[in-house]
Write an enzyme that holds these catalytic residues in place. Structure first.
Site, PDB file in Angstrom:
ATOM      1  N   CYS A 175      97.861 -49.778 -41.495  1.00  0.00           N
ATOM      2  CA  CYS A 175      98.137 -48.337 -41.553  1.00  0.00           C
ATOM      3  C   CYS A 175      97.977 -47.804 -42.979  1.00  0.00           C
ATOM      4  O   CYS A 175      96.876 -47.785 -43.512  1.00  0.00           O
ATOM      5  CB  CYS A 175      99.515 -48.059 -40.979  1.00  0.00           C
ATOM      6  N   HIS A 205      98.828 -49.933 -35.605  1.00  0.00           N
ATOM      7  CA  HIS A 205     100.084 -50.660 -35.776  1.00  0.00           C
ATOM      8  C   HIS A 205     100.138 -51.804 -34.771  1.00  0.00           C
ATOM      9  O   HIS A 205     100.534 -51.592 -33.627  1.00  0.00           O
ATOM     10  CB  HIS A 205     101.285 -49.744 -35.511  1.00  0.00           C
ATOM     11  N   GLU A 218     101.778 -54.320 -32.634  1.00  0.00           N
ATOM     12  CA  GLU A 218     103.174 -54.198 -32.225  1.00  0.00           C
ATOM     13  C   GLU A 218     103.742 -55.496 -31.673  1.00  0.00           C
ATOM     14  O   GLU A 218     103.072 -56.206 -30.929  1.00  0.00           O
ATOM     15  CB  GLU A 218     103.312 -53.121 -31.133  1.00  0.00           C
TER      16      GLU A 218
END
Length: 382
Positions: free
Chosen positions: A269, A353, A355
């Site tokens: 990110c 992202h 996860e």
């Protein structure tokens, strides 16, 4: 007693609803997130600092909240906008309903508005500044003044605001349905020492590194390269975070020094954007950004499509990439750059992202690649 709430955008558009959080006002950039689940993780994600989050899924709050699902120690979203708040929160892990959670954290929120209309407006016109006022007789004129007065996220360095104040160790792995959150692991069981820069790090991303044998030293955003190199890391992780990467000159300079070594570097990110800037590329502000848990991204190396979680309002400009940066991933929504890899150094990054929970797991192999680079570095250094 039901209180009124009002959302006003900087273009003058008004949405009237009811207050479901704290009384008062919230000002920020209004964005929309398409995730069906994970509202508590979204609220506590530091990447949402100074943003008012609109959740497009119509029913939010069904499963309540619990401490284990928090991505950080506090709520970072400036405000929350939803269509409908269920009357009952039903889940075996629930400890507090969403409305009470918002009030306890002093977060202003509005429900019972047309979130589809708001989302279409943001898609067509782009992300806008906005203001939510909750309480008796909300003042539309005041809300518009506050929305227009918000300076916006362009040029704003929020990483140094949301980062940790002190260096700390992290050795806890991921939550499982059978056992819940595990106890912290012994450092003797974690062979790889990784220094993680906290630009707004999510706990679940740190947990994914621990799952792969990393013991983490998490450092503040403005930690110098010299301090980190003294820690003798096997790898360096650049975390997610909020806002514009360009003003984070302290981080860019540190990364440039890391790239003079052969220590593996992995960015996610904001960390992805910072690695690109440190390598000579440029970043741009997006029209309305990517926020959601269902974004398709093509892995150019493996020729496969991954479903990813995304949360960013800035992107790396592909046309600005220097010769030593190779494109590894691209968005199938709008073609924007999603991943890069240095051709001359063991350094790579990904815009989305990856996860541990609650989002998709398709990007998990990126962590495995980081471990491969670490193993190669350790064997070469001996």
């Amino acid at each position: 007693m039901i209180k009124s709430a009002l959302l006003v955008l900087e273009d003058g558009t008004q949405f009237h609803g009811r207050a479901i959080g704290a009384t008062g006002s919230a000002v920020g950039e209004v964005v929309f997130n398409t995730s069906m689940t994970g509202y508590q993780e979204i609220l506590t994600d530091p990447s949402y600092s100074r943003q008012i989050v609109t959740l497009t899924y119509p029913h939010i709050g069904n499963v309540g909240t619990n401490e284990a699902d928090e991505e950080s120690s506090q709520v970072h979203a400036q405000g929350l906008v939803i269509r409908d708040l269920p009357l009952i929160a039903s889940n075996f892990r629930n400890t507090e309903d969403l409305s009470s959670y918002l009030k306890r954290h002093n977060i202003v929120a509005i429900a019972d508005i047309d979130t589809r209309k708001l989302t279409r407006l943001l898609r067509e016109k782009g992300a806008q500044n906005g203001c939510i006022i909750a309480g008796d007789s909300p003042d539309a004129k005041l809300a518009l003044e506050k929305a227009k007065a918000f300076p916006g996220l362009n040029g704003m360095d929020l990483a140094k605001e949301v980062t940790t104040a002190e260096t700390y160790r992290w050795t806890q792995g991921s939550w499982t349905l059978k056992d819940g959150l595990p106890e912290a692991k012994s450092e003797d069981d974690l062979p790889f020492h990784v220094v993680a820069y906290d630009f707004g790090a999510k706990r679940n991303i740190l947990r994914m590194l621990v799952d792969r044998g990393c013991r983490l030293t998490v450092v503040p955003a403005q930690t110098s390269a010299e301090e980190v190199l003294k820690m003798n890391p096997d790898g360096i992780f650049l975390s997610n975070g909020p806002s514009d990467p360009a003003p984070c000159d302290y981080a860019i300079e540190a990364i440039k020094k890391f790239l003079q070594t052969d220590i593996p570097v992995f960015g996610i990110c904001l960390g992805h954007q910072l690695l690109a800037l440190a390598s000579g590329a440029k970043t741009v502000k997006m029209k309305f950004g990517h926020h959601g848990g269902n974004h398709p991204v093509k892995d150019m190396d493996r020729n496969v499509v991954m479903i990813t979680a995304q949360n960013h309002g800035f992107a790396v400009d592909e046309d600005s990439l220097p010769a030593n940066l190779r494109v590894t991933h691209k968005s199938l929504f709008d073609g924007t750059l999603q991943g890069i890899h240095r051709t001359d150094k063991p350094a790579f990054s990904f815009q989305g992202h990856p996860e541990a929970s609650p989002g998709p797991h398709d990007a998990a192999p990126l962590f495995d690649h980081f471990i491969e680079l670490i193993k190669h570095y350790r064997s070469s250094a001996k």
